[in-house]
Design a protein around this motif. Sequence first.
Motif, PDB file in Angstrom:
ATOM      1  N   ASP A 262       0.832  -1.205   0.000  1.00  0.00           N
ATOM      2  CA  ASP A 262       0.000   0.000   0.000  1.00  0.00           C
ATOM      3  C   ASP A 262       0.866   1.253   0.000  1.00  0.00           C
ATOM      4  OD1 ASP A 262      -2.498   1.369   0.102  1.00  0.00           O
ATOM      5  OD2 ASP A 262      -2.233   1.665   2.254  1.00  0.00           O
ATOM      6  N   GLN A 263       1.929   1.254   0.782  1.00  0.00           N
ATOM      7  CA  GLN A 263       2.827   2.416   0.844  1.00  0.00           C
ATOM      8  C   GLN A 263       3.514   2.654  -0.499  1.00  0.00           C
ATOM      9  OE1 GLN A 263       3.072   4.637   3.415  1.00  0.00           O
ATOM     10  NE2 GLN A 263       1.351   3.406   4.188  1.00  0.00           N
ATOM     11  N   ILE A 264       3.842   1.580  -1.209  1.00  0.00           N
ATOM     12  CA  ILE A 264       4.449   1.714  -2.546  1.00  0.00           C
ATOM     13  C   ILE A 264       3.460   2.377  -3.503  1.00  0.00           C
ATOM     14  CG2 ILE A 264       5.274   0.420  -4.554  1.00  0.00           C
ATOM     15  CD1 ILE A 264       6.465  -1.621  -2.551  1.00  0.00           C
ATOM     16  N   LEU A 265       2.204   1.938  -3.466  1.00  0.00           N
ATOM     17  CA  LEU A 265       1.187   2.542  -4.337  1.00  0.00           C
ATOM     18  C   LEU A 265       0.981   4.020  -3.998  1.00  0.00           C
ATOM     19  CD1 LEU A 265      -1.475  -0.308  -4.519  1.00  0.00           C
ATOM     20  CD2 LEU A 265       0.149   0.372  -6.283  1.00  0.00           C
ATOM     21  N   LEU A 266       0.947   4.338  -2.717  1.00  0.00           N
ATOM     22  CA  LEU A 266       0.800   5.738  -2.300  1.00  0.00           C
ATOM     23  C   LEU A 266       1.963   6.579  -2.814  1.00  0.00           C
ATOM     24  CD1 LEU A 266      -0.460   5.296   1.377  1.00  0.00           C
ATOM     25  CD2 LEU A 266      -1.741   6.318  -0.518  1.00  0.00           C
ATOM     26  N   ALA A 267       3.169   6.026  -2.779  1.00  0.00           N
ATOM     27  CA  ALA A 267       4.349   6.748  -3.243  1.00  0.00           C
ATOM     28  C   ALA A 267       4.301   7.022  -4.739  1.00  0.00           C
ATOM     29  CB  ALA A 267       5.611   5.951  -2.897  1.00  0.00           C
ATOM     30  N   HIS A 268       3.491   6.232  -5.457  1.00  0.00           N
ATOM     31  CA  HIS A 268       3.386   6.415  -6.907  1.00  0.00           C
ATOM     32  C   HIS A 268       2.067   7.083  -7.316  1.00  0.00           C
ATOM     33  CE1 HIS A 268       7.114   4.459  -8.153  1.00  0.00           C
ATOM     34  NE2 HIS A 268       6.932   3.665  -7.101  1.00  0.00           N
ATOM     35  N   GLY A 269       1.404   7.723  -6.360  1.00  0.00           N
ATOM     36  CA  GLY A 269       0.269   8.567  -6.725  1.00  0.00           C
ATOM     37  C   GLY A 269      -1.104   8.043  -6.390  1.00  0.00           C
ATOM     38  N   ALA A 270      -1.217   6.912  -5.709  1.00  0.00           N
ATOM     39  CA  ALA A 270      -2.540   6.439  -5.300  1.00  0.00           C
ATOM     40  C   ALA A 270      -3.159   7.422  -4.305  1.00  0.00           C
ATOM     41  CB  ALA A 270      -2.430   5.053  -4.669  1.00  0.00           C
ATOM     42  N   PRO A 271      -4.476   7.636  -4.357  1.00  0.00           N
ATOM     43  CA  PRO A 271      -5.111   8.602  -3.457  1.00  0.00           C
ATOM     44  C   PRO A 271      -5.024   8.177  -2.001  1.00  0.00           C
ATOM     45  CG  PRO A 271      -6.774   7.324  -4.631  1.00  0.00           C
ATOM     46  CD  PRO A 271      -5.461   6.979  -5.236  1.00  0.00           C
ATOM     47  N   ASN A 272      -4.736   9.140  -1.137  1.00  0.00           N
ATOM     48  CA  ASN A 272      -4.566   8.841   0.291  1.00  0.00           C
ATOM     49  C   ASN A 272      -5.908   8.891   1.019  1.00  0.00           C
ATOM     50  OD1 ASN A 272      -3.287   8.232   2.658  1.00  0.00           O
ATOM     51  ND2 ASN A 272      -2.577  10.309   3.055  1.00  0.00           N
ATOM     52  N   VAL A 273      -6.910   8.207   0.448  1.00  0.00           N
ATOM     53  CA  VAL A 273      -8.258   8.185   1.016  1.00  0.00           C
ATOM     54  C   VAL A 273      -8.782   6.749   0.927  1.00  0.00           C
ATOM     55  CG1 VAL A 273     -10.622   9.020   0.827  1.00  0.00           C
ATOM     56  CG2 VAL A 273      -8.732  10.556   0.285  1.00  0.00           C
ATOM     57  N   LEU A 274      -9.343   6.262   2.023  1.00  0.00           N
ATOM     58  CA  LEU A 274      -9.958   4.943   2.035  1.00  0.00           C
ATOM     59  C   LEU A 274     -11.474   5.081   2.100  1.00  0.00           C
ATOM     60  CD1 LEU A 274      -7.679   2.913   4.491  1.00  0.00           C
ATOM     61  CD2 LEU A 274      -7.801   2.695   2.015  1.00  0.00           C
ATOM     62  N   THR A 275     -12.171   4.250   1.345  1.00  0.00           N
ATOM     63  CA  THR A 275     -13.630   4.255   1.378  1.00  0.00           C
ATOM     64  C   THR A 275     -14.115   3.417   2.561  1.00  0.00           C
ATOM     65  OG1 THR A 275     -13.826   2.287   0.007  1.00  0.00           O
ATOM     66  CG2 THR A 275     -13.699   4.400  -1.135  1.00  0.00           C
ATOM     67  N   GLY A 276     -15.413   3.521   2.844  1.00  0.00           N
ATOM     68  CA  GLY A 276     -16.020   2.649   3.846  1.00  0.00           C
ATOM     69  C   GLY A 276     -16.070   3.223   5.236  1.00  0.00           C
ATOM     70  N   ALA A 277     -16.054   4.559   5.367  1.00  0.00           N
ATOM     71  CA  ALA A 277     -16.082   5.178   6.696  1.00  0.00           C
ATOM     72  C   ALA A 277     -17.358   4.799   7.455  1.00  0.00           C
ATOM     73  CB  ALA A 277     -15.963   6.692   6.573  1.00  0.00           C
ATOM     74  N   ARG A 278     -18.489   4.659   6.710  1.00  0.00           N
ATOM     75  CA  ARG A 278     -19.753   4.307   7.355  1.00  0.00           C
ATOM     76  C   ARG A 278     -20.145   2.860   7.050  1.00  0.00           C
ATOM     77  NH1 ARG A 278     -24.156   6.380   5.873  1.00  0.00           N
ATOM     78  NH2 ARG A 278     -23.609   7.253   3.852  1.00  0.00           N
ATOM     79  N   GLY A 279     -19.151   2.057   6.691  1.00  0.00           N
ATOM     80  CA  GLY A 279     -19.432   0.695   6.254  1.00  0.00           C
ATOM     81  C   GLY A 279     -20.117  -0.163   7.293  1.00  0.00           C
ATOM     82  N   ALA A 280     -19.591  -0.169   8.505  1.00  0.00           N
ATOM     83  CA  ALA A 280     -20.155  -1.026   9.555  1.00  0.00           C
ATOM     84  C   ALA A 280     -21.599  -0.645   9.854  1.00  0.00           C
ATOM     85  CB  ALA A 280     -19.295  -0.919  10.816  1.00  0.00           C
ATOM     86  N   GLU A 281     -21.869   0.655   9.854  1.00  0.00           N
ATOM     87  CA  GLU A 281     -23.232   1.135  10.123  1.00  0.00           C
ATOM     88  C   GLU A 281     -24.194   0.679   9.025  1.00  0.00           C
ATOM     89  OE1 GLU A 281     -25.500   5.457  10.048  1.00  0.00           O
ATOM     90  OE2 GLU A 281     -23.369   5.390  10.553  1.00  0.00           O
ATOM     91  N   TYR A 282     -23.750   0.770   7.766  1.00  0.00           N
ATOM     92  CA  TYR A 282     -24.618   0.371   6.652  1.00  0.00           C
ATOM     93  C   TYR A 282     -24.854  -1.145   6.670  1.00  0.00           C
ATOM     94  CZ  TYR A 282     -26.477  -0.432   2.009  1.00  0.00           C
ATOM     95  OH  TYR A 282     -27.277  -0.826   0.968  1.00  0.00           O
ATOM     96  N   ILE A 283     -23.803  -1.919   6.882  1.00  0.00           N
ATOM     97  CA  ILE A 283     -23.945  -3.373   6.941  1.00  0.00           C
ATOM     98  C   ILE A 283     -24.951  -3.763   8.023  1.00  0.00           C
ATOM     99  CG2 ILE A 283     -22.759  -5.519   7.562  1.00  0.00           C
ATOM    100  CD1 ILE A 283     -22.004  -4.675   4.804  1.00  0.00           C
ATOM    101  N   GLU A 284     -24.892  -3.081   9.157  1.00  0.00           N
ATOM    102  CA  GLU A 284     -25.814  -3.351  10.262  1.00  0.00           C
ATOM    103  C   GLU A 284     -27.256  -3.110   9.842  1.00  0.00           C
ATOM    104  OE1 GLU A 284     -26.371  -4.785  14.089  1.00  0.00           O
ATOM    105  OE2 GLU A 284     -24.454  -4.514  13.038  1.00  0.00           O
ATOM    106  N   SER A 285     -27.476  -2.113   8.979  1.00  0.00           N
ATOM    107  CA  SER A 285     -28.843  -1.769   8.566  1.00  0.00           C
ATOM    108  C   SER A 285     -29.446  -2.790   7.607  1.00  0.00           C
ATOM    109  CB  SER A 285     -28.866  -0.375   7.923  1.00  0.00           C
ATOM    110  OG  SER A 285     -28.243  -0.386   6.637  1.00  0.00           O
TER     111      SER A 285
END
Length: 417
Positions: free
Chosen positions: A55-78
């Motif tokens: 992951d750090q290698i990909l970030l060093a080559h321009g991958a966005p420093n943002v991860l999806t799924g911030a509300r994932g657990a809440e949505y799965i629960e619903s």
Amino acid sequence: CMHCKVCSITHGSSGAGAFSDGKVLLPNAADRKVMGNLGDLMSLSESLELFNEADQILLAHGAPNVLTGARGAEYIESILPFAKMVDVNVSFRPIRALGSDGAQDVFLSLQNDIINRGVNVFFDTEVVDIIVEENQVTGVKFRQNGINVIEIAESRHVVMAVGRAGINWINTMCKRYEIEYHSEEVDLGIRFELPRSVTREMDEALYECKMRATIEATGDEVRTFCHCPKGFVSVEGYGDISAVNGQSLKSKESRNTNLAILVSPKYNGMIDPLKSALLNAELINALGKGQPVVQRLEDFRNFKPTTFEGLEHNWVKPTLKIAQPGNLALGLSAEHAYDLLEFIDKIGFILPGFADGDNLMYGPEIKPYSIVPVTSEECETSIKGLYGIGDGGGPTHGLMPAAVNGLYLGKILVSRM
């Protein structure tokens, strides 16, 4: 799809990863699914460490420093109560979404970095054979730019990392040199396209939800894969087969979402599951006059071919314009068709609108794994000095597990030099 001799979408630098939707899956500490069979090679703590390094290698080559799924657990629960009622397993994982165009930038940067470090990289080059003497690999035979002149590269360490598009090549090498191998299931299914409004809440909460179910009547496992919000259905080639895939772009959006629905049939009694799946895919291409086939879900239910007129008046407009309207069911087994409809109806109970008759099915979507060389804990095959890693040559199914597999073997080979 112009049916090129070698498909530039699935072969070459970065392989299909450069033209996929560019989703990098990262594991939760307690989630081994994303790691595939890497657990046979390394401990959980070691694999998590290598995932982080990749992951750090990909970030060093321009991958966005943002991860999806911030509300994932809440949505799965619903949605969990509804999923349990229809026996569907739902889960999510953190995703670094590069986008198809973003993935190409990242992989080009990585490729240039490798070249700048002094590594000799050969493009438009076909490895036609490996050289084995007394069960020890001694090199490879190759030819460049389509010229029929065979050259030799000598080495006592050869790594086979050929991706899914190289599965037929792996098949040939294993049988030619009696390399020990085992057969895995082949995933065959469809690309499903529906209005983005149906999946918007899920997309915003966690980008991609993994859904999986075992169909009671057949015992087959069916799952979702490669969810592409605001995406486009695309074509990729496996030999003479025009298969479908999906992509999401940073620079362009559609009104639709597409995702794969894949069946892992048992192919009971079949010696070669890959060949059986490819025959289904070839038949679908024949029905589409050499192209993928698209069909309305309602027509698929009623065993009725979709027509150009039917597509013109359909609520969901296809994003893959070259797909030919027709009847996918004619190219699938009755078991496949039953599995797909049962699964779509299950998801429709969880996500209203998912099983609407105007939604579109494209085929074939195929994920060929089938023949995989048996390797040691150091990724070595039954031929000394010949290693197999990644999708195709090794035990992984995906971009990040393949990257981890590469880092793992790289460290072993450095220690041997």
